[in-house]
Motif scaffolding. Structure first.
Motif, short mmCIF file in Angstrom:
data_model
loop_
_atom_site.label_atom_id
_atom_site.label_comp_id
_atom_site.label_asym_id
_atom_site.label_seq_id
_atom_site.Cartn_x
_atom_site.Cartn_y
_atom_site.Cartn_z
N ASN A 1 51.60 44.19 75.89
CA ASN A 1 50.89 44.26 74.63
C ASN A 1 49.96 43.26 74.51
OD1 ASN A 1 52.03 46.71 74.21
ND2 ASN A 1 54.09 46.03 73.44
N GLY A 2 50.26 42.28 75.13
CA GLY A 2 49.43 41.01 74.89
C GLY A 2 48.37 40.96 75.69
N MET A 3 47.81 41.88 76.27
CA MET A 3 46.70 41.78 77.30
C MET A 3 45.69 42.84 76.94
SD MET A 3 48.39 40.76 80.97
CE MET A 3 49.57 41.98 81.08
N LYS A 4 44.58 42.34 77.50
CA LYS A 4 43.62 43.49 77.59
C LYS A 4 42.87 43.25 79.06
CE LYS A 4 42.75 44.98 73.06
NZ LYS A 4 42.86 46.34 72.69
N ALA A 5 42.56 44.36 79.51
CA ALA A 5 41.87 44.38 80.88
C ALA A 5 40.66 45.34 80.71
CB ALA A 5 43.11 44.78 81.69
N TYR A 6 39.71 44.73 81.37
CA TYR A 6 38.42 45.38 81.67
C TYR A 6 38.06 45.56 82.84
CZ TYR A 6 38.43 44.33 76.54
OH TYR A 6 39.02 44.15 75.47
N LYS A 7 37.11 46.54 83.26
CA LYS A 7 36.57 46.51 84.64
C LYS A 7 34.98 47.17 84.55
CE LYS A 7 37.81 47.98 89.19
NZ LYS A 7 38.11 46.63 89.59
N ALA A 8 34.42 46.33 85.29
CA ALA A 8 32.93 46.36 85.51
C ALA A 8 32.64 46.73 86.82
CB ALA A 8 31.98 45.35 84.95
N LYS B 1 22.23 46.29 82.66
CA LYS B 1 23.27 45.95 81.71
C LYS B 1 24.54 46.90 82.07
CE LYS B 1 20.49 44.25 77.89
NZ LYS B 1 20.32 44.28 76.42
N SER B 2 24.13 48.13 82.24
CA SER B 2 25.07 48.99 82.37
C SER B 2 26.09 48.57 83.49
CB SER B 2 24.58 50.44 82.65
OG SER B 2 23.92 50.36 84.04
N MET B 3 25.51 47.96 84.45
CA MET B 3 26.40 47.48 85.65
C MET B 3 27.61 46.34 84.89
SD MET B 3 25.15 45.93 89.26
CE MET B 3 24.57 44.38 88.68
N LEU B 4 27.07 45.51 83.76
CA LEU B 4 27.82 44.56 83.45
C LEU B 4 28.72 45.17 82.16
CD1 LEU B 4 25.33 41.67 83.33
CD2 LEU B 4 27.29 42.19 84.87
N ALA B 5 28.66 46.51 82.19
CA ALA B 5 29.28 47.24 80.86
C ALA B 5 30.92 47.23 81.11
CB ALA B 5 28.91 48.49 80.73
N TRP B 6 31.44 46.41 80.43
CA TRP B 6 33.11 46.28 80.71
C TRP B 6 33.90 47.34 80.00
CZ3 TRP B 6 34.50 42.73 83.96
CH2 TRP B 6 33.64 41.65 84.27
N GLU B 7 34.48 48.31 80.63
CA GLU B 7 35.31 49.26 80.47
C GLU B 7 36.71 48.94 80.41
OE1 GLU B 7 36.22 54.00 81.75
OE2 GLU B 7 35.15 52.67 82.94
#
Lengths: 569, 517
Positions: B279-286, B316-322
C-alpha cells in the motif's frame, strides 16, 4: 611542543590549506567567461529523414477548383481540355423586297390585214395565212446593287394577256375557222395546261365575237442570256409569235374588203415573287472572342511551346437560308499588345442552301485532322495548333458571310432568314513531341535549421516519383536569397520524372542536391527554394491525353550531409 | 540538459564515502566510517550542524562536455568542431552521477564504562543516476549510417531519502582489537526509474523509437493530480515516507603489538534494507513504439504544424506512464559501504600515512576508490590531513582539519575532493566532484590522547600518544577507563595536563592577545 605549535599558527595553516586547495591547475582555455559557442551539429555526419509521401496530385488538385470552373474542364472522355466559354451569334437577313424593283407593265399592240381575196383560192373556201409577231421590251431599272445578275423572275399574280381581234369582221365569226398558234416565248413560263409542250396555244376557234383573247398567268420569266446587271438596269425583250391560218368556210360569206386584225400582248401586274440571279448581299460581319483568361500561368510563358496535338473548334450553324452562303472566318490570336498577325488564319466555309421553309443544323469541325471528329461533321482544315502554340489571351474571330456568287440562286422577296452560329473551342491536353512547358514555384518560409545553416554542407532531397502523367518532367531546385536572387550553389542536374500512363504508373528516382562547398552561405542567407520544372513530351508520350486519372505522387527523403548546424543561442 | 545538470546541478550522494577524515583522530564522527573507531572526545553535536555533508560525484567533468574551439571560445560537445571520437573517448560504459546530503539532527557520543557509545538522529538523502554510453553515443553521433541503430539500456535514476536513528557501541576486545557496531532504524521513501530498453533506429525509411521503462515511487502519495496526462504528477512534499527498515554498521580495528603505530581497520556500514508494503508504493510503466516514416499526404493544404504536433504527441505517448498494480511488497537495500584502511603512525604519531579503500554499492553502480592519506598532528588540539585518491572514479586531493581547543567548540572542516584541474571559474575539468563537510560539536570530557599520555601504561583506547610515541603499548585494560569512573590519580594527572595545555595555548597565541587560547 610549544615551539612546534608556534611555528604553525592556526591562520598560517588555514592559508596553507587554501593554497593547497586552489593551487590546482587552472586552465584558462576552459574559461566560461569567454562565452560558449552554442553552435550545435544535429543529426551527426549525415541526417536522414523520411519526409513522407505527398498527396496524389492531379491537375485538379494542383490548379484548384476555381481553375476547373474556368477555362480548364474535363470532357466526356475524362480528358482535360481548355475550353474557353463558347459563343453564339445570330445573323438575321432580309435580302430584298419586291419594292426594291421598279418594273413597268409591258403592253404592245400590232396590226395586220386579212386580205379579201387570196390568189388562186375561191372566196368561199379561202385560207389566209398568219405570220406575225409582237416584241415585248422589258426594262428594269433601279436594281439594287447587291444584285449582280438576274436570270429568272417568279411572279404571283402576273398575267400575260394576248388578244387577237378582227375589226369589222363577219357577223358570224364562226364562219371563220382559225387555225394558228400563238407561240409564247420560251422565257415565259405559264400554266402548262394552257399551252402545249412547245409553249404554244393552238387557236382553232375564236372565243370572242371579234376574235380571240387569252389571259395566261405568267409564273416565271427565265432569261438565260446576258443575265448580268449593268448600271443597275436590265433590258431584254421577248417575242410572241402568231403562226397559222384563218379559214373562211361559208359560201355565203363574202369578204368584200380586207379585214384589220389587231393583236395585243400585255404583261400586266408585274409583281415578282422571287428572283434568281447572283447576289452580293451586304451582310454585317460578326465578331466573336474566346478568352483564355483563367488558365494556369505556366501555359502562358513566353518560352512555352504548347504543341497541342488535337485542338479543335466545334461550329454548329442552324440556318433556314435557302440560298447558298459563304462564310469566311478570320481567326486571330490576340495578346495584351494586340493582334499576333503572323498567326492569323482565314477559313472559308460553304453553307449550303436549305430547302425552302425548313431549318437545318450544320456541324463543322475546325481542326488539324479528323482524328477525333465525330460523325456528321464537316471537316474544315485549320491549323489551330499553330495559333495557340503560345497561348494568347484571346482568340478573336470575325465572320464574314456572303452569298455564293458562283451560281444563280433564288431570293424570295420579303423573306427573313436567320443564321445562328454556336462556336465552342476545345483544346484537349494532348500534346505533340515539341511540347516545352516551363514553370516554377518558390517555397518560402524554410525552417532556419535547414535554410540558414548549410554553409559548407549540402542537403539532398531524394526519393521516388510515381507518375501517371503522360508527360516527362524535368525538375531542378535552386536556392534564393532574401532578395529572391539566385545563390550560386552547386546543384544537381535536371532530374527527369518519366511519363506514365493512366493504366501504368512510372517510377522515377530523383535526387535534388544543393551543396555549398565554397561557403557562399556564410555571406548570403538561404531564404527560399525555387522549384523549376519543364514539362515535355517525346515520341513515346506524344498524343496521350492528360486525363482525370493522370496524377503523380512522391515518396521523399531528406539527407543533410554534415547534419544540421543550429545556433542554440 | 545533462551537461548543465552535471555542471550546475547541486545534488547529493546519499552515502558519503569515507575519505580524508577517515584517519583524523579529532573527528568526532569517525565511528560513522567504522563503528570500532572512537573519537578523541565525547561530544554533543550542534543540532543541525553537528555534521553537515553535501557532496557530488560524477565520472564526467566540464572538459567532457565543453571543448576549446579555434575561435577561442568554448563549444559544447555537439559543436561541429568536436569529433565524435574526441567526445566519446572520455565517456565510459556507464557514466554515473551521485549527489546527496547527510545532516545530523541530533547526535552525541560518550565514553561509558569500557565502551564508547554514540547516538544519532540524522537525515540523509541523495540521488544516483547512471547514464549508459549508448545514450551519449546517440546524442553525439546520431546518424553516421543509414540506418543508424542504437540500443540503449540501463538508464537508471534512483533517489532515496530517509531518517536514521542510530545507536553505536565500540569496545576493545584486547590490546590489539577493537570492535564496534551500530544499529540503525530507518524511515524513508524512495524513487527509482529504469529505462530498461530504448531501441532507436534512424534512417531515411523511418525513424523508430521503442522503449520500455519502469517507474516506482516507494511512498504514499498524499496528494496526486491528474493534470499531466503523461507523467504522474506529484510533488516531493506529496510523498510521505512509507518504508521502514534497519541497518547495521560493523567494524573492527586491529593494532598489532609487534609494530606499534600500525593499524588496520575494516568496516561495513549501512548494511540494511528498507521495507515497503504494497500500500505504500506506486508503480508505473511506460512502453511503446513510435514510428515516424514521414508525413502523410504532403500537399498544398498540409498543415505542417499540425503534423509536427501529432508527432510530438506520439513521442509523448511513449513517455506516458501507466499505473500498474503493485503485486508484492518490496525490499530495497540501503547502499552499503565497505571501508578498509591501514595506517602507520610515526614520529611520535605526529605524522601518519594511511591507505584507504572504500567501496559503495549503489543500486545503479558500484563506486570504489583508493586513497593515500597523510595525517599531521602538530598539537593535541589540532590535526590536519591530506589525501590523494588515485584509483577510482575520482582523482584529486582532499584535505581536512580539526580544531579542538580546551574550552570551546570542536570545529571540523573537510573536503574530500579538490580537483587537480579546474577552469577559472573553479569548475572541475575532469571529473566533477565536490564535497564539503562541516562539523561543529561540543566536546565532552577530556582529550583521551592527552589524558593517557600522562599514564602511558594505562589502558588507552585512543591510539595516539604524543608524549611517548615510541613505546606506547596500546595496552588493554578492562577496568582502566570510563567516562565517570576515574580515580583520584587520574584527576590529579588531568589537572597537571590542563596546566601544561594552558602553557601550550599561550605559546601558540603569542602576539595575538585577543585569542582566548
Amino acid at each position: 611542543m610549544n615551539n612546534f605549535g608556534n611555528r604553525f599558527p592556526l591562520w598560517g595553516i588555514i592559508v596553507l590549506l587554501l593554497l593547497t586547495t586552489f593551487s590546482s591547475c587552472v586552465k584558462d582555455s576552459y574559461d566560461l567567461g569567454k562565452g560558449i559557442d552554442m553552435t550545435l551539429q544535429l543529426g551527426g555526419d549525415s541526417l536522414y529523414l523520411p519526409l513522407g509521401s505527398t498527396e496524389t496530385f492531379t491537375l485538379q488538385s494542383l490548379l484548384g477548383e476555381d481553375m476547373l470552373n474556368g477555362v480548364l474542364k474535363v470532357n466526356g472522355q475524362g480528358v482535360y481540355v481548355l475550353a474557353p466559354e463558347g459563343q453564339e451569334t445570330s445573323l438575321a437577313m432580309h435580302p430584298l423586297d419586291a419594292d426594291d424593283f421598279s418594273i413597268d407593265n409591258v403592253a404592245v399592240d400590232t396590226f395586220f390585214v386579212l386580205p379579201a381575196e387570196m390568189p388562186g383560192q375561191q372566196k368561199v373556201a379561202m385560207r389566209c395565212p398568219i405570220e406575225n409577231e409582237i416584241r415585248l421590251d422589258f426594262h428594269f431599272d433601279n436594281i439594287p446593287e447587291s444584285i449582280l445578275a438576274l436570270e429568272e423572275f417568279t411572279f404571283s399574280h402576273t398575267t400575260l394577256n394576248i388578244s387577237f381581234l378582227i375589226a369589222d369582221g363577219p357577223e358570224d365569226i364562226s364562219s371563220m375557222k382559225p387555225d394558228f398558234h400563238i407561240l409564247i416565248p420560251d422565257e415565259f413560263v405559264v400554266d402548262a395546261a394552257q399551252v402545249d409542250d412547245r409553249n404554244r396555244i393552238h387557236v382553232t376557234e375564236f372565243n370572242q365575237p371579234s376574235g380571240y383573247v387569252a389571259s395566261l398567268p405568267l409564273k416565271r420569266i427565265i432569261r438565260e442570256e446576258t443575265p448580268e446587271v449593268a448600271d443597275r438596269c436590265i433590258d431584254f425583250f421577248s417575242t410572241v409569235r402568231f403562226e397559222g391560218y384563218i379559214g373562211v368556210e361559208s359560201v355565203d360569206m363574202t369578204i368584200h374588203e380586207n379585214l384589220q386584225v389587231t393583236v395585243r400582248c400585255e404583261v400586266d401586274r408585274i409583281e415578282p415573287l422571287s428572283i434568281s440571279g447572283k447576289f452580293n448581299l451586304d451582310v454585317e460581319p460578326q465578331e466573336m472572342e474566346f478568352a483564355f483568361g483563367m488558365v494556369p500561368e505556366a501555359l502562358k510563358g513566353s518560352d512555352v511551346v504548347l504543341d497541342f496535338a488535337d485542338p479543335h473548334i466545334h461550329l454548329q450553324l442552324e440556318t433556314d437560308v435557302d440560298i447558298a452562303l459563304n462564310a469566311r472566318l478570320d481567326i486571330r490570336p490576340l495578346s495584351a499588345t494586340g493582334e499576333i498577325s503572323e498567326l492569323r488564319q482565314v477559313l472559308d466555309i460553304e453553307i449550303p442552301a436549305v430547302s425552302d421553309g425548313t431549318s437545318e443544323k450544320l456541324n463543322y469541325w475546325l481542326a488539324g485532322s479528323t482524328q477525333s471528329m465525330p460523325e456528321g461533321y464537316i471537316f474544315i482544315p485549320t491549323d489551330l495548333a499553330g495559333i495557340i502554340r503560345q497561348l494568347p489571351d484571346k482568340i478573336g474571330m470575325q465572320v464574314y458571310t456572303s452569298v455564293d456568287t458562283g451560281f444563280m440562286q433564288t431570293i424570295h422577296f420579303g423573306k427573313d432568314y436567320s443564321l445562328q452560329a454556336d462556336m465552342r473551342p476545345e483544346i484537349p491536353l494532348i500534346f505533340g513531341p515539341d511540347l516545352s512547358l516551363s514553370f516554377c514555384d518558390t517555397l518560402t518560409g524554410l525552417p532556419d535549421a535547414l535554410a540558414g545553416h548549410l554553409a559548407g554542407n549540402s542537403f539532398c532531397i531524394y526519393g521516388d516519383v510515381y507518375s501517371k502523367f503522360p508527360l516527362d518532367f524535368y525538375m531542378q531546385l535552386e536556392a534564393l536569397d532574401e532578395k529572391a536572387e539566385l545563390i550560386p550553389l552547386s546543384v544537381s542536374p535536371l532530374q527527369r520524372v518519366a511519363a506514365g500512363r493512366d493504366e501504368q504508373e512510372k517510377v522515377s528516382h530523383v535526387e535534388f542536391q544543393l551543396a555549398d562547398p565554397e561557403r557562399v552561405l556564410d555571406t548570403r542567407k538561404f531564404s527560399a527554394l525555387r522549384i523549376s520544372c519543364r514539362a515535355a513530351s517525346d515520341a513515346a508520350s506524344a498524343g496521350v491525353p492528360v486525363t482525370e486519372a493522370a496524377s503523380f505522387r512522391a515518396v521523399l527523403k531528406l539527407k543533410v550531409s554534415g547534419g544540421l548546424i543550429v545556433e542554440a543561442n | 540538459m545533462i551537461l548543465f545538470f552535471l555542471l550546475e546541478g547541486s545534488s547529493f550522494t546519499l552515502n558519503r564515502a569515507a575519505g580524508v577524515e577517515y584517519f583524523q583522530p579529532g573527528y568526532a564522527y569517525r565511528h560513522r566510517f567504522n563503528p570500532a573507531f572512537v573519537p578523541q572526545w565525547g561530544y554533543m553535536g550542534m543540532p543541525g550542524i553537528g555534521n553537515l555533508n553535501v557532496s557530488m560525484a560524477s565520472t564526467m567533468g566540464l572538459s567532457d562536455f565543453l571543448y576549446p574551439l579555434e575561435n577561442g571560445k568554448l563549444g559544447t560537445f555537439m559543436h561541429p568542431e568536436v569529433s565524435a571520437d574526441a567526445f566519446l573517448k572520455n565517456i565510459r560504459k556507464k557514466n554515473n552521477l551521485s549527489v546527496g546530503f547527510d545532516i545530523d539532527v541530533l547526535s552525541a557520543g560518550w565514553f561509558w564504562g569500557r565502551a564508547f557509545w554514540s547516538f544519532d538522529i540524522s537525515a540523509k538523502g541523495g540521488m544516483q543516476m547512471s547514464i549508459p554510453y549508448g545514450l551519449f553515443e546517440f546524442v553525439k553521433k546520431e546518424m553516421t549510417a543509414n540506418p543508424s541503430r542504437y540500443h540503449i539500456k540501463d538508464l537508471r535514476v534512483d533517489a532515496l531519502a530517509y531518517m536514521e536513528v542510530a545507536l553505536g557501541h565500540s569496545r576493545s576486545l584486547n590490546e590489539e582489537i577493537t570492535v564496534g557496531g551500530k544499529l540503525k532504524f530507518l524511515v524513508g521513501t524512495q524513487m527509482e526509474m529504469r529505462v530498461n530498453r530504448m531501441d532507436i533506429s534512424l534512417g531515411d525509411e523511418a525513424w523508430t523509437v521503442s522503449s520500455d521503462a519502469d517507474f516506482r515511487v516507494f511512498g504514499r502519495l498524499v496528494e496526486t493530480s491528474a493534470n499531466d496526462a503523461y507523467f504522474p504528477d506529484f510533488r516531493i512534499g506529496d510523498v510521505a515516507p512509507s518504508g521502514y527498515g534497519i541497518a547495521f554498521d560493523l567494524g573492527m580495528e586491529y593494532k598489532p603489538l609487534f609494530l606499534p603505530g600500525l593499524r588496520f581497520s575494516a568496516a561495513v556500514t549501512d548494511l540494511g534494507f528498507l521495507y515497503y508494503g504494497k500500500n505504500g508504493m506506486k508503480a508505473y510503466k511506460a512502453a511503446g513504439n513510435v514510428l515516424f516514416d514521414g508525413f502523410e499526404q504532403i500537399g498544398m493544404d498540409m498543415d505542417l504544424q499540425e503534423e509536427v504536433n501529432g508527432l510530438v504527441e506520439d513521442m509523448k505517448s511513449m513517455l506516458a506512464w501507466e499505473e500498474i498494480p503493485v503485486l508484492k511488497e518490496m525490499v530495497r537495500m540501503v547502499n552499503p559501504t565497505l571501508n578498509f584502511g591501514v595506517e602507520y603512525g610515526f614520529w611520535g604519531n605526529r605524522f601518519s600515512l594511511g591507505l584507504l579503500n572504500t567501496t559503495t554499492f549503489y543500486p545503479s553502480h558500484v563506486q570504489s576508490e583508493l586513497s593515500l592519506i597523510a595525517n599531521i598532528h602538530p598539537a593535541r588540539w589540532f590535526s590536519l590531513s591530506f589525501s590523494y585518491a588515485f584509483i577510482g572514479h575520482r582523482e584529486g586531493f582532499g584535505w581536512a582539519f580539526n580544531i579542538t581547543p580546551k574550552w570551546g567548540l570542536n570545529l571540523f572542516v573537510a573536503s574530500n575532493y579538490t580537483p587537480l584541474q579546474v577552469n577559472p571559474q573553479w569548475i572541475p575539468l575532469k571529473r566533477a566532484h565536490a564535497h564539503v563537510q562541516v562539523g561543529l560539536t561540543i566536546p565532552l570530557g577530556n582529550n583521551r590522547a592527552y589524558l593517557y599520555d600522562k599514564e602511558p601504561d594505562d589502558v588507552n583506547a585512543f591510539p595516539y600518544s604524543f608524549r611517548y610515541p615510541d613505546d606506547h603499548k596500546n595496552r588493554y585494560e578492562p577496568y582502566g577507563y570510563g567516562g565517570s569512573g576515574w580515580n583520584e590519580e587520574e584527576v590529579e594527572v588531568e589537572e597537571e595536563v590542563e596546566e601544561e595545555e594552558e602553557e601550550e595555548s599561550a605559546d601558540s597565541t603569542e602576539g595575538n592577545p585577543s585569542n582566548p587560547q
